[in-house]
Design an enzyme around this catalytic site. Structure first.
Site: not given
Ligand SMILES: *[C@@H]1O[C@H](CO)[C@](O)(C2O[C@H](CO)[C@@H](O)[C@H](O)[C@H]2NC(C)=O)[C@H](O)[C@H]1NC(C)=O
Ligand SMILES: *[C@@H]1O[C@H](CO)[C@@H](O)[C@H](O)[C@H]1NC(C)=O
Length: 431
Positions: A171, A304, A315, A339, A344, A411
Site C-alpha cells: 500500500c 494513510h 499513525e 479513505k 483503500h 504490508f
Molecule cells: C503516500 O500515500 C498516502 C496514501 O496512501 C498519502 O496519504 C498521501 O498518502 C495517502 C495514503 O497515506 C496516499 O494514498 C496518497 O497518494 C498520498 N499522497 C501523495 C501526494 O503522495 C500520503 O500523502 C502519501 N505520502 C506522500 C508523501 O505523498
C-alpha cells in the site's frame, strides 16, 4: 547540484469519479465512492464468499470505448484492467501538463514509473479456473499478470523511452513510485516522468483474502480515526502525476502545481501486517521526508489512515511525535484521510491521495475525513493518542499552507512519506 522537481500534470480514475477535477469536487462535497457488494452487477460471486454487508470502492461504469480512440479493439483484448485504468489516468495527466503529443518532449529523457500492488488478479483467477478444467493457457497470460506491464504499455503508447521502473511495495506503492521518479529527475536520469500506480483489485478472491487477513471491515464503511473503525474498505483505481525538472518545466512555460521537496522511506522490520505500536517506522519516514524543513511550516498531513484499529492509532502517535503535538492543546497541524470517501486503493492509494494532497495545497483547502464522528476511543486507544491534532471532519476547511506531507504505509512494514511545497510564482521571481 541535484535538480529541483515539480508536479505539472495530474490524472485520476477513482471510485468517486473519472478525472481529477470531478473526483476532487466529489471529495469536498462529502460523497462516498463505496458500494455494498450486494448492489454490484455480479453480487452473487462476492456474497458466495463474503458477508453481504461488505462494501467496495469499485471504478464503476468503466467503459474504455468512451475514451475516444485511446484503446483499439486489440488493446482491449491485450491490456489487463489495471493497465487500462493506468492508460486513462496517464492520458489525463499528460494532457493536463500540455504534453500529450510526443513532439513536445524529449522521448529519451521521459521516464515511466508506474507500480501496482497486486496487478491483475482477475487474469490469474480466470486462467487458473480454465487450467483446472483442461483449457489452453493464453499466450497473453504471462505478460498480462506482470506488475510492470502498466509501465511497459504506457511507454509504448506514449513513446516514453527513458527510465522505466515498477514499484510494488503493497500500500506504499504509489508513494514509492513518486519518490523514485523524484530521485530519477533529481539525479538527471530523466527530465520528465510519469509517476503513479494503478490497481484493479476489486475482485471476490481479493476481498475474501483480505477478510481472512482480518484487514477489512464487514460493515462496508471506512471510518479513519473513528471510535467505530474496524478495518478498511477494498477499493481500486489509478492515480498518475507528471513530474518534471523545474528548469525544463519553466523553459516550456508549464503550469506548476507544487514542488516535491522531500521523500522518506523506512521499514518497521517488525511484522508483515501490523505496524509498530508507537508508529516509530512512520515517524522516521516523516522525519526523513522533512529533512531540514521546520515541522511548524507543514500545514497538513494527508494521513494513510485506512480505518484499522492498530494502523490509525500508530499513525496518530507518529504524527504527534513528529509535530510535537502536546496533550490538551489543539496544534496547528491539520490531519485528514481520504479513505472515508474512497476506501483503500492499495497500491494506488499513495498516488491518488498524493493528487488530493497537491490539490489541497494548490487550492488552500483541506478535505475532511468522511465518517469521522468520534475521534479515537476504539479498543486499546489511549486517551492521549489522538490529542493535539486538528482532525478535519464534517466539512472541508480553508487553510493557507506552505507545505503538506503525505504518508503511506504498507504490508511488509513499509513506511513512506513525501513532502510537497506550494508553488509560489512571486517568491520564485523575487528570489
Ligand atoms: C503516500 O500515500 C498516502 C496514501 O496512501 C498519502 O496519504 C498521501 O498518502 C495517502 C495514503 O497515506 C496516499 O494514498 C496518497 O497518494 C498520498 N499522497 C501523495 C501526494 O503522495 C500520503 O500523502 C502519501 N505520502 C506522500 C508523501 O505523498
Ligand atoms: C500491452 O501489453 C500487452 C501484454 O500484456 C501486449 O500484448 C500489448 O501489445 C501491449 N499494448 C500496447 C499498446 O502497449
Amino acid at each position: 547540484m541535484a535538480a529541483r522537481v515539480v508536479v505539472t500534470g495530474l490524472g485520476a480514475l477513482s471510485p468517486l469519479e473519472a478525472g481529477v477535477q470531478k473526483s476532487w469536487t466529489s471529495l469536498l462535497a462529502g460523497k462516498s465512492g463505496i458500494t455494498p457488494i450486494s448492489q454490484l452487477p455480479d453480487a452473487a460471486s462476492y456474497t458466495a464468499h463474503c458477508p453481504a454487508t461488505c462494501g467496495v470502492g469499485k471504478v464503476s461504469n468503466f467503459s474504455p470505448e468512451e475514451y475516444g480512440g485511446l484503446f483499439s479493439t486489440q488493446d482491449l483484448r491485450r491490456m489487463s484492467l489495471f493497465t487500462q485504468y493506468a492508460t486513462v489516468a496517464a492520458r489525463e495527466a499528460l494532457e493536463d501538463a500540455g504534453l500529450l503529443h510526443d513532439r513536445y518532449y524529449d522521448k529519451e529523457k521521459f521516464g515511466c514509473v508506474i507500480g501496482s500492488g497486486i496487478a491483475s488478479i482477475s487474469d490469474t483467477f480466470d486462467t487458473v479456473g480454465g487450467f483446472i478444467q483442461g483449457k489452453k493457457v493464453s499466450p497473453l497470460f504471462v505478460p498480462k499478470i506482470l506488475n510492470n506491464m502498466a509501465a511497459g504499455n504506457l511507454s509504448i503508447k506514449f513513446g516514453l523511452q527513458g527510465v522505466t521502473h515498477c514499484v510494488s511495495t503493497a500500500c506504499a506503492t504509489g508513494n514509492n513510485s513518486i519518490g523514485d521518479a523524484y530521485n530519477f529527475i533529481r539525479l538527471g536520469y530523466s527530465d520528465s516522468c510519469l509517476a503513479g500506480a494503478s490497481e484493479a483489485s476489486v475482485h471476490p478472491l481479493a476481498l475474501a483474502g483480505f477478510l481472512r487477513a482480518k484487514s477489512i471491515t464487514t460493515a462496508g464503511i471506512s471510518r479513519p480515526f473513528d471510535s467505530l473503525r474496524d478495518g478498511f474498505v477494498l477499493a481500486e483505481g489509478a492515480g498518475i502525476l507528471v513530474l518534471e525538472n523545474l528548469e525544463y518545466a519553466q523553459r516550456r512555460g508549464a503550469r506548476i502545481y507544487a514542488e516535491i521537496v522531500g521523500y522518506g522511506v523506512t521499514s518497521d522490520a517488525y511484522h508483515i501486517t501490523s505496524p509498530l505500536e508507537g508508529g516509530d517506522g512512520a515517524r522516521r519516514a516523516m522525519q526523513m521526508a522533512l529533512g531540514d524543513h521546520d515541522p511548524r511550516s507543514v500545514g497538513y498531513v494527508n494521513a494513510h489512515a485506512t480505518s484499522t484499529i492498530l494502523g490509525d492509532r500508530a499513525e496518530a502517535r507518529a504524527i504527534r511525535d513528529v509535530f510535537n503535538a502536546r496533550n490538551n492543546r489543539e496544534s496547528d497541524i491539520c490531519v485528514s484521510s481520504n479513505k472515508g470517501a474512497i476506501g483503500h486503493l492499495l497500491g494506488a492509494a499513495g498516488a491518488m491521495e498524493a493528487i488530493f494532497t497537491i490539490k489541497s495545497l494548490y487550492h488552500d483547502t483541506i478535505p475532511h475525513t468522511l465518517n469521522l464522528n468520534t475521534v479515537g476511543g476504539a479498543k486499546g486507544d489511549d486517551e492521549t493518542d489522538f490529542q493535539g491534532l486538528n482532525f478535519v471532519r464534517d466539512k472541508p476547511i480553508a487553510r493557507k499552507m506552505e507545505y503538506a506531507l503525505n504518508n503511506s504505509f504498507g504490508f511488509g512494514g513499509v513506511n513512506s512519506a513525501i513532502l510537497f511545497k506550494k508553488w509560489d510564482e512571486v517568491e520564485q521571481v523575487t528570489k
